[in-house]
Design a protein around this motif. Structure first.
Motif, PDB file in Angstrom:
ATOM      1  N   ILE A  89       0.756  -1.410  -0.045  1.00 19.15           N
ATOM      2  CA  ILE A  89       0.171  -0.114  -0.050  1.00 19.15           C
ATOM      3  C   ILE A  89       0.873   1.324   0.070  1.00 19.15           C
ATOM      4  N   MET A  97       3.297   2.680   8.039  1.00 19.61           N
ATOM      5  CA  MET A  97       2.196   3.189   7.725  1.00 19.61           C
ATOM      6  C   MET A  97       1.677   3.869   8.845  1.00 19.61           C
ATOM      7  N   THR A  98       1.947   3.156   9.999  1.00 20.50           N
ATOM      8  CA  THR A  98       1.246   3.489  11.099  1.00 20.50           C
ATOM      9  C   THR A  98       2.009   4.866  11.651  1.00 20.50           C
ATOM     10  N   VAL A 101       0.856   7.902   8.995  1.00 22.64           N
ATOM     11  CA  VAL A 101      -0.391   8.135   9.453  1.00 22.64           C
ATOM     12  C   VAL A 101      -0.662   9.022  10.760  1.00 22.64           C
ATOM     13  N   ILE A 143      -6.906   4.116   5.219  1.00 25.73           N
ATOM     14  CA  ILE A 143      -6.555   4.859   6.222  1.00 25.73           C
ATOM     15  C   ILE A 143      -5.343   5.937   5.689  1.00 25.73           C
ATOM     16  N   LEU A 144      -4.417   5.222   4.960  1.00 32.15           N
ATOM     17  CA  LEU A 144      -3.251   6.010   4.581  1.00 32.15           C
ATOM     18  C   LEU A 144      -3.661   6.951   3.769  1.00 32.15           C
ATOM     19  N   VAL A 157      -8.080  -2.034   3.949  1.00 27.68           N
ATOM     20  CA  VAL A 157      -8.283  -1.394   5.068  1.00 27.68           C
ATOM     21  C   VAL A 157      -7.193  -0.385   5.424  1.00 27.68           C
ATOM     22  N   ALA A 158      -6.003  -0.828   5.426  1.00 28.18           N
ATOM     23  CA  ALA A 158      -4.894  -0.074   5.617  1.00 28.18           C
ATOM     24  C   ALA A 158      -4.821   1.077   4.632  1.00 28.18           C
ATOM     25  N   GLY A 159      -4.670   0.599   3.138  1.00 26.30           N
ATOM     26  CA  GLY A 159      -4.527   1.585   2.429  1.00 26.30           C
ATOM     27  C   GLY A 159      -5.608   2.654   2.523  1.00 26.30           C
ATOM     28  N   GLY A 207      -6.183  -6.989   4.138  1.00 25.99           N
ATOM     29  CA  GLY A 207      -5.446  -6.182   5.042  1.00 25.99           C
ATOM     30  C   GLY A 207      -5.149  -4.814   4.101  1.00 25.99           C
ATOM     31  N   SER A 208      -4.710  -5.098   2.862  1.00 25.70           N
ATOM     32  CA  SER A 208      -4.301  -3.903   2.246  1.00 25.70           C
ATOM     33  C   SER A 208      -5.344  -2.952   2.223  1.00 25.70           C
ATOM     34  N   LEU A 265       3.401  -2.234   8.142  1.00 23.95           N
ATOM     35  CA  LEU A 265       2.505  -2.052   8.992  1.00 23.95           C
ATOM     36  C   LEU A 265       2.886  -0.773  10.111  1.00 23.95           C
TER      37      LEU A 265
END
Length: 484
Positions: A26, A174-175, A178, A258-259, A254-256, A251-252, A171
């Motif tokens: 992502i 990205m955290t 963000v 957010i980013l 949801v995380a993407g 997973g990508s 992970l």
């Protein structure tokens, strides 16, 4: 599946998930394509487009996962296409394999290109006098390809370890990005900003511009067939491979999202950011200041390098399997396995060399990245679509593996095929107006050239000697050949 085991099963369930999660990547996908989305639909399409395309890709992943459970081999797409076709099995397998090959090569090249772009952005931040040129871009990509090929030359344990590290890098990275974009800036865009629509593509049609904006997410969600290609090296592959595909996509997604939201709401001057050479870098600089931006840019570069490494690993296994069935020039060389490392070393260096050839136009052309990305996505998704379409056509005659969709198999496959056709056409259309030599989308020419060569080769010699995936004997005979 009819093949002797030459590759060792060292990939666990997490490792299988990790390779697709790393290839989807992502951070790499969002940062490399975000600027294009700012002009093709703006925040509205960046956010809603991400959600919509993610759902469509889940359909594709579920349909692929069902097939992967039934045919867990390194040949993956081309192998399953040959097994699922009622007629012309050799032709279905041949074209699927070559589309997969060119798509994989495009993925490795495009990720290297993106990494080189952001490495030069970092260098320009350190030394303002640094000039970004096509020649320097190609040289940096060459070094990246060499390092990734060297890593893939060694044992599969090394690749698995690096992929595990890459998951946590993604992970945690990205955290960090963000949280920095949420906490540090003293100004964010209002909630309604996510519904702003922007069209600077040059096309008058807002609908067309919005469709082009979907390419940001489509480009990110490629390469999840990596789990399929690694199935011969995965324990309990009939279950862990499809689970790896679905977990990587979910997973990508949801995380993407957010980013993307963090980047969108941190934009200061929209016009200036969109016009910059690397819009996500401009967002980090404006919102966080140079020091924090530089640190996070290193996180982005690392993610891109991990992505390229996983891309090359998947690419290598496809070459190994395709050559094993005699479908490539010099096949006997490309499917050989090192007795020391149990990896297809020659296939690794072929993948690196082909990716280098694909990036050479960047020496003189600034539109090379868009063309390479288009070749990557169209080649891969058409290769995804072939076995899914054949499974759909088989209907109840399809024999599923342990992981399957039951009565939902055919509807899911139908939605997946429809999306693949739509997105593939979209990637072949002009992406900017007016259409000039600098803005022309060369993807149809590149893809057409590959298909023309594959077709000419098929009708001249291949159709007489290539009948699709081969069998090396009965189960007992094949077992006797394992790891010999």
């Amino acid at each position: 599946m009819g093949y002797p085991r030459k590759l060792t099963r060292r990939f666990r369930a997490f490792d299988n998930f990790a390779i697709s999660f790393t290839i989807i990547n992502i951070i790499s996908g969002v940062f490399s394509a975000f600027g294009f989305g700012m002009g093709a639909g703006g925040p509205l399409i960046l956010v809603l487009g991400w959600i919509g395309v993610s759902v469509m890709v889940l359909f594709v992943g579920a349909a692929m996962g069902e097939i992967a459970s039934a045919y867990p081999t390194s040949g993956a797409l081309y192998f399953s296409a040959g097994k699922l076709a009622r007629r012309h099995r050799g032709a279905w397998s041949w074209y699927t394999g070559w589309l997969n090959f060119v798509g994989q090569i495009g993925g490795t090249a495009a990720t290297g290109y993106a990494a080189a772009t952001f490495i030069q952005a970092f260098l320009a931040m350190q030394w303002p006098g640094y000039q970004v040129t096509g020649q320097r871009t190609v040289l940096i990509i060459t070094v990246i390809l060499l390092l990734q090929a060297l890593a893939n030359t060694y044992t599969v344990q090394l690749v698995a370890t690096l992929n595990r590290i890459s998951v946590w890098w993604l992970l945690i990275g990205m955290t960090a990005i963000v949280l920095a974009l949420v906490i540090i800036p003293d100004h964010h865009q209002p909630p309604s900003f996510a519904f702003d629509f922007v069209n600077t593509t040059g096309f008058d049609s807002a609908v067309y511009a919005a469709m082009l904006g979907l390419l940001v997410t489509s480009w990110t969600f490629t390469g999840f067939d990596g789990s399929f290609h690694m199935s011969e090296e995965t324990v309990k592959a009939t279950v862990n491979t499809p689970k790896g595909i679905m977990r990587a996509i979910g997973g990508s997604a949801v995380a993407g999202l957010i980013l993307v939201l963090a980047l969108v709401y941190a934009i200061r001057d929209y016009a200036a950011t969109a016009a910059s050479a690397a819009p996500p870098v401009r967002i980090l600089l404006d919102a966080l200041g140079p020091t924090t931006a530089e640190v996070l840019l290193l996180v982005v570069i690392g993610a891109m390098l991990f992505c390229g490494l996983a891309n090359m690993t998947s690419n290598t296994r496809q070459i190994f399997a395709f050559a094993r069935d005699g479908a490539m020039p010099g096949s006997r060389h490309w499917h050989s396995v090192s007795p020391r490392t149990r990896t297809p070393v020659k296939a690794v260096w072929l993948a690196a060399a082909c990716s280098f050839v694909l990036i050479t136009p960047a020496w003189w052309s600034h539109t090379a990245f868009t063309a390479i990305v288009s070749v990557n996505v169209v080649g891969l998704y058409l290769a995804y679509g072939a076995p899914i379409y054949l499974r759909l056509r088989l209907g109840d005659d399809f024999e599923p593996g342990p992981w399957h969709l039951g009565r939902w198999g055919r509807p899911v496959a139908a939605v997946a095929v429809a999306w693949i056709v739509f997105s593939s056409v979209l990637f072949m259309l002009p992406h900017a107006s007016p259409v000039t030599a600098r803005t022309f989308n060369y993807a149809p020419i590149a893809l057409g050239a590959v298909l023309l060569i594959a077709t000419a080769w098929w009708f001249t010699t291949a159709r007489r000697r290539f009948q699709g995936p081969v069998s090396y004997g009965s189960p007992d005979e094949v077992a006797a050949m394992d790891l010999v």
